[in-house]
Design a protein around this motif. Sequence first.
Motif, PDB file in Angstrom:
ATOM      1  N   SER A  63     -47.983   1.926  45.979  1.00 25.07           N
ATOM      2  CA  SER A  63     -49.323   1.482  45.623  1.00 25.07           C
ATOM      3  C   SER A  63     -50.393   1.990  46.576  1.00 25.07           C
ATOM      4  O   SER A  63     -51.569   1.733  46.377  1.00 25.07           O
ATOM      5  N   TYR A 107     -36.985  -1.090  43.309  1.00 27.12           N
ATOM      6  CA  TYR A 107     -36.989  -1.691  41.975  1.00 27.12           C
ATOM      7  C   TYR A 107     -35.795  -2.631  41.775  1.00 27.12           C
ATOM      8  O   TYR A 107     -35.807  -3.472  40.877  1.00 27.12           O
ATOM      9  N   SER A 140     -45.114  -0.961  41.078  1.00 27.65           N
ATOM     10  CA  SER A 140     -44.909   0.287  41.805  1.00 27.65           C
ATOM     11  C   SER A 140     -44.738   0.037  43.291  1.00 27.65           C
ATOM     12  O   SER A 140     -45.472  -0.747  43.887  1.00 27.65           O
TER      13      SER A 140
END
Length: 552
Positions: free
Chosen positions: A443, A54, A440
Amino acid sequence: MLSETLQLTKANKKLSLAFIAVAFISLLIGGLMGLLQTLVRSGTLTLPWGIDYYQILTVHGVILGLVLTTYFIIGFQYALMGKTVGMTVKERKIAWLGFWVMLVGTIMTATTILLGKANVLYTFYAPLKAHPVFYIGLALVIIGSWFACFVNFHQLYRWKKAHKGVKSPLLAFMVVANMILWLIATLGVAATVLVQFIPWSLGYAETINVLVSRTLFWYFGHPLVYFWLLPAYMAWYAIIPKIIGGKIFSDSLARLAFVLFIMFSIPVGFHHQLTEPGIDPTWKFIQVVLTFMVIIPSLLTAFSLFATFEITGRKKGFGGLFGWFKHLPWKDVRFFAPMIGMLAFIPAGTGGIINASHQLNAVVHNTIWVTGHFHLTVATTVILTFFGISYWLIPVLTGRKLTAKINRLGIIQTIIWTVGMFFMSGSMHIAGLLGAPRRSAYSTYSGTEQASDWIGYQIGQAIGGTILFIGILLMVYIFLNLTFFAPKGTEEFPIAEEEKDAEPTPKFLENWKLWIGLTVVLILFAYTIPFMDIIQHSPPGSPPFDWPIGNS
């Protein structure tokens, strides 16, 4: 035309080039982060040195979606204004001040992300919390961009004062329209950052109203798309006709389209919040209707552009139903790259209609389909047009020539970009329809029924991302060549003229008080009552924000 008698000074060229250089540095950094994302999602790479997925996702979104676009647009628009209405020494000093404020803010924001203190994604939704420096840097970027707004406004005001009763140059009109849109839109994100996020991140406020923050963000977030898009429209309307040897189809139509974009791109943020509770469905419906109004200037633009192409081709003697289309200058990268961007806008616009439709949005909301849509609009339509602009603008700014070799490399780069985006965006759209989530790293979700369906498309994204990164490296090489190594010379600053027998442009199209007033009325109509409801009916301090996912 009065606009074509002006020459860019060396000082003005240096200013524009500074902004565009930051944009290309951002392209390289953000593109690398995008490549890493696709490799992680496909399961072919594990990030080293404790780097969080992230973290690179946030860098990719912020650096490409905000930094690259804003810097390139401001640099391009300063060049347009310098060419059409000129720039005084005082205006240039203020412009440089804005550049340094933006750069300081960009460095502050980027540093916190790279240190892992701001893994809050491009949208920085609460309850995710970043380091205060992230929000302060973001505020400085916005404030610095306002310097550019006011410089552009003053440039046109000064020109109009010296040429009373004369129609303003079309490109200057377009720049001012885009900066009016930007100034009004950024008031929302500035408000949520200054009033909510900075006090909350500093510990002066224990809670934050999530729905207020998201509403203010999307008040900004949707017109941001048109802030990206309108500079591409400037090139399509007023520069591409010159490159193909034609003239502007309709000055009035171009100005009307930009005025409509101001009015109908801002009061529609709720269509990004259709699944959120706390907003009355009636107001969601009203904003969906207003969203679809923006289709009108888009169709006006398509009609105007293809009318220009056909008229130019037929004047050159190309007959038949599509003879004019076949004989467009496909081997000129200044035309080829933006044209591919235009064609990509057909499926991109179709996807936008789906995203804004209440029922269809429920199918694709928060799936990777939305990410695929962004990559068709911003990363294909807008970026390819920006690349097409760069092939003539950078030589103009550096006093060098666009050589035949770089032109060929540009054609190859455009093809590589198109192929890469076909794989990546196409895979994202299909995986999204199968339910693959966005934002995300996980996935593939091994063990679920959909995992076997999704993984193939994640590999498709990795293939597309790899091809795109090759295109980025080639584009950075082209930028460096045109900046430092291409032969010295003079390159044309292509600005098209109107047809000699064109109808006069109605004066009311330049009545800024009218259009800004109507825009404010639409915003107040679309937001006042629902925003009051959000504030009144949100539980105090709801929900609590000491959750573990609040990064600090």
